[in-house]
Motif scaffolding. Structure first.
Motif, mmCIF file in Angstrom:
data_model
loop_
_atom_site.group_PDB
_atom_site.id
_atom_site.type_symbol
_atom_site.label_atom_id
_atom_site.label_comp_id
_atom_site.label_asym_id
_atom_site.label_seq_id
_atom_site.Cartn_x
_atom_site.Cartn_y
_atom_site.Cartn_z
ATOM 1 N N SER A 179 0.810 -1.220 0.000
ATOM 2 C CA SER A 179 0.000 0.000 0.000
ATOM 3 C C SER A 179 0.842 1.267 0.000
ATOM 4 N N THR A 180 2.157 1.157 0.264
ATOM 5 C CA THR A 180 3.014 2.339 0.311
ATOM 6 C C THR A 180 4.118 2.276 -0.738
ATOM 7 N N LEU A 181 3.859 1.596 -1.852
ATOM 8 C CA LEU A 181 4.842 1.503 -2.930
ATOM 9 C C LEU A 181 4.503 2.486 -4.045
ATOM 10 N N HIS A 182 5.442 2.636 -4.987
ATOM 11 C CA HIS A 182 5.187 3.420 -6.185
ATOM 12 C C HIS A 182 4.201 2.677 -7.082
ATOM 13 N N ARG A 183 3.586 3.397 -8.007
ATOM 14 C CA ARG A 183 2.524 2.810 -8.808
ATOM 15 C C ARG A 183 3.018 1.636 -9.664
ATOM 16 N N GLU A 184 4.210 1.747 -10.288
ATOM 17 C CA GLU A 184 4.713 0.621 -11.090
ATOM 18 C C GLU A 184 4.893 -0.617 -10.220
ATOM 19 N N GLN A 185 5.392 -0.422 -9.017
ATOM 20 C CA GLN A 185 5.560 -1.545 -8.095
ATOM 21 C C GLN A 185 4.203 -2.112 -7.684
ATOM 22 N N GLN A 186 3.244 -1.228 -7.476
ATOM 23 C CA GLN A 186 1.916 -1.685 -7.059
ATOM 24 C C GLN A 186 1.236 -2.511 -8.144
ATOM 25 N N ARG A 187 1.468 -2.166 -9.413
ATOM 26 C CA ARG A 187 0.841 -2.940 -10.493
ATOM 27 C C ARG A 187 1.345 -4.381 -10.484
ATOM 28 N N VAL A 188 2.643 -4.543 -10.373
ATOM 29 C CA VAL A 188 3.198 -5.897 -10.308
ATOM 30 C C VAL A 188 2.744 -6.587 -9.023
ATOM 31 N N GLY A 189 2.766 -5.840 -7.914
ATOM 32 C CA GLY A 189 2.359 -6.414 -6.640
ATOM 33 C C GLY A 189 0.902 -6.838 -6.620
ATOM 34 N N PHE A 190 0.057 -6.126 -7.356
ATOM 35 C CA PHE A 190 -1.369 -6.474 -7.412
ATOM 36 C C PHE A 190 -1.556 -7.849 -8.044
ATOM 37 N N VAL A 191 -0.870 -8.088 -9.161
ATOM 38 C CA VAL A 191 -0.972 -9.396 -9.820
ATOM 39 C C VAL A 191 -0.290 -10.471 -8.971
ATOM 40 N N HIS A 192 0.799 -10.112 -8.325
ATOM 41 C CA HIS A 192 1.477 -11.004 -7.371
ATOM 42 C C HIS A 192 0.499 -11.471 -6.299
ATOM 43 N N ALA A 193 -0.286 -10.527 -5.762
ATOM 44 C CA ALA A 193 -1.257 -10.865 -4.726
ATOM 45 C C ALA A 193 -2.371 -11.752 -5.273
ATOM 46 N N LEU A 194 -2.825 -11.477 -6.503
ATOM 47 C CA LEU A 194 -3.875 -12.311 -7.096
ATOM 48 C C LEU A 194 -3.393 -13.747 -7.283
ATOM 49 N N ALA A 195 -2.150 -13.903 -7.737
ATOM 50 C CA ALA A 195 -1.590 -15.255 -7.913
ATOM 51 C C ALA A 195 -1.504 -15.974 -6.579
ATOM 52 N N ASN A 196 -1.076 -15.265 -5.549
ATOM 53 C CA ASN A 196 -0.959 -15.893 -4.238
ATOM 54 C C ASN A 196 -2.328 -16.210 -3.632
ATOM 55 N N ALA A 197 -3.299 -15.326 -3.885
ATOM 56 C CA ALA A 197 -4.650 -15.604 -3.396
ATOM 57 C C ALA A 197 -5.215 -16.854 -4.064
ATOM 58 N N ALA A 198 -4.953 -17.007 -5.372
ATOM 59 C CA ALA A 198 -5.389 -18.217 -6.074
ATOM 60 C C ALA A 198 -4.704 -19.445 -5.495
ATOM 61 N N ALA A 199 -3.408 -19.313 -5.180
ATOM 62 C CA ALA A 199 -2.673 -20.439 -4.605
ATOM 63 C C ALA A 199 -3.270 -20.848 -3.258
ATOM 64 N N VAL A 200 -3.561 -19.870 -2.421
ATOM 65 C CA VAL A 200 -4.120 -20.175 -1.102
ATOM 66 C C VAL A 200 -5.491 -20.842 -1.246
ATOM 67 N N GLY A 201 -6.306 -20.347 -2.180
ATOM 68 C CA GLY A 201 -7.607 -20.973 -2.403
ATOM 69 C C GLY A 201 -7.486 -22.424 -2.858
ATOM 70 N N LEU A 202 -6.548 -22.669 -3.758
ATOM 71 C CA LEU A 202 -6.342 -24.041 -4.245
ATOM 72 C C LEU A 202 -5.815 -24.949 -3.140
ATOM 73 N N TYR A 203 -4.908 -24.436 -2.330
ATOM 74 C CA TYR A 203 -4.370 -25.246 -1.238
ATOM 75 C C TYR A 203 -5.424 -25.496 -0.162
ATOM 76 N N ALA A 204 -6.286 -24.503 0.077
ATOM 77 C CA ALA A 204 -7.378 -24.718 1.030
ATOM 78 C C ALA A 204 -8.310 -25.818 0.526
ATOM 79 N N GLY A 205 -8.604 -25.805 -0.794
ATOM 80 C CA GLY A 205 -9.407 -26.875 -1.370
ATOM 81 C C GLY A 205 -8.710 -28.213 -1.259
#
Length: 302
Positions: free
Chosen positions: A115-141
Motif C-alpha cells: 500500500s506504500t509503494l510506487h505505482r509501477e511496483q503496485q501494479r506488479v504487486g497487485f498481480v502477485h497478490a492475485l496469484a498468491n490468493a489463487a494459490a491459497v484458495g487451491l491449497y485450502a481446497g
C-alpha cells in the motif's frame, strides 16, 4: 542481392520473453483504478501505529513479509515432495495446514508494504497478490479434499496451487530485485565519503528550524539547524529514496524527527533511527561540528 538474401540479411529482433511481459505489466494503467481503491482502503484500515510498524517489520529492522513468505512457500513445496514420494498422508496434511496458517500473516504484511509503494511496483504487486490468493484458495481446497479422504483430488489441487504460488513467487522476485521494493534505498555512506572532516558551509547560511539539502561528493544530505546545533542525515529516504529535506519536522517522544514527504516514514533526527514505517532501515547519519569561524563540518557517524 536477391530477395532471399535480403530477407536473411535482415536483423532479427530478439525478445526478452518474461522481461517484456513484466515491463508491460509495470505500465498497465488499466490496473490503476482497483489499485488506488484497495491501497487507500488498506492505509485507512491499518492506520499509523504499532500494528502497521510491526507488519512493516520496523521492530526487527527488516521487512517481515519475505521471511514469512519463505515459510509458507517452503511448506507448500514440502507438501509437493510428500505427495510425489507418496509419504504419510497425515504428514502432508500437517505441512499443508502449516503453510495455510502462515499465509494469513504473510498476506497482511505484504499488503501493508504494497500500500506504500510506487505505482509501477503496485501494479506488479497487485498481480502477485492475485496469484498468491489463487494459490491459497487451491491449497485450502486441497486440504479440504484430503480431510474428506479424497487424496487424489487433494494432490491435484495442491499441484495447481504450487503452479500459482510459483507464479506469485516469480513476481515477488521481480518486485524485490528488479523494482527494489523493500530494499534499503539509503545504503551506508561511509565508503562513499573520504575519511576526515568535510566543510559544509557557514552556519549562518542555514535557516534555523527548517531542513535544507546540501551535497557532499556523491551524497545528498538532509541538514537541519536548531539554534547553534546542526544535524545531518543522508537525504534519500531508506524506504524509496524520498527527499527528506522536503519533509515535515515533528516531535516524537520529546525528540525531533523528520517525516518523509512520500510515504510518511518517521526518522529520529539525532541518529536516523526509524520511529515509524514503512521504512525499516535507519537513515545514515553524520557527526557534525562548528568551527570557531562558523563553518559547519561533517563526517559519517561511526
Amino acid at each position: 542481392m536477391d530477395r532471399s538474401t535480403e530477407k536473411s540479411a535482415k536483423p532479427r529482433k530478439i525478445g526478452n520473453g518474461g522481461g517484456d511481459l513484466l515491463d508491460r505489466l509495470e505500465h498497465a494503467t488499466t490496473l490503476d483504478r482497483p489499485i488506488r481503491g484497495l491501497a487507500k482502503a488498506v492505509r485507512a484500515r491499518i492506520g499509523p501505529g504499532w500494528v502497521r510498524d510491526a507488519l512493516h517489520g520496523v521492530p526487527i529492522g527488516h521487512p517481515v513479509h519475505p521471511p514469512l513468505a519463505t515459510v509458507a512457500v517452503g511448506c507448500f513445496v514440502a507438501t509437493a515432495i510428500l505427495d510425489v514420494t507418496k509419504s504419510d498422508p497425515m504428514a502432508a496434511r500437517t505441512v499443508l495446514a502449516a503453510g495455510l496458517a502462515t499465509a494469513l500473516p504473510t498476506a497482511a504484511a505484504g499488503v501493508t508494504d504494497w500500500s506504500t509503494l510506487h505505482r509501477e511496483q503496485q501494479r506488479v504487486g497487485f498481480v502477485h497478490a492475485l496469484a498468491n490468493a489463487a494459490a491459497v484458495g487451491l491449497y485450502a481446497g486441497s486440504l479440504a479434499f484430503r480431510i474428506a479422504g479424497r487424496e487424489k483430488a487433494g494432490r491435484f489441487f495442491a499441484t495447481a496451487g504450487l503452479m500459482a504460488a510459483s507464479a506469485g513467487a516469480y513476481l515477488g522476485g521481480h518486485l524485490a530485485y528488479r523494482l527494489a521494493a523493500g530494499a534499503n534505498h539509503a545504503e551506508q555512506v561511509s565508503h562513499l565519503v573520504p575519511t576526515g572532516w568535510h566543510d559544509l558551509g557557514p552556519i549562518s547560511d542555514l535557516p534555523n528550524g527548517r531542513p535544507v539539502a546540501r551535497r557532499l561528493g556523491y551524497i545528498d544530505l538532509f541538514v537541519l539547524r536548531l539554534g547553534e546545533g546542526v544535524t545531518v542525515l543522508a537525504d534519500g529516504c531508506s524506504h524509496l529514496a524520498g527527499p527528506l529535506h522536503q519533509g515535515r519536522v515533528t516531535v516524537e517522544n520529546g525528540e525531533p524527527c523528520v517525516v518523509c514527504p512520500w510515504h510518511g516514514s518517521v526518522f529520529r533526527i539525532a541518529d536516523g533511527a526509524v520511529i515509524h514505517g514503512p521504512a525499516t532501515a535507519k537513515q545514515p547519519s553524520f557527526e557534525t561540528r562548528v568551527r570557531r569561524d562558523g563553518v559547519v563540518q561533517v563526517r559519517p557517524a561511526r
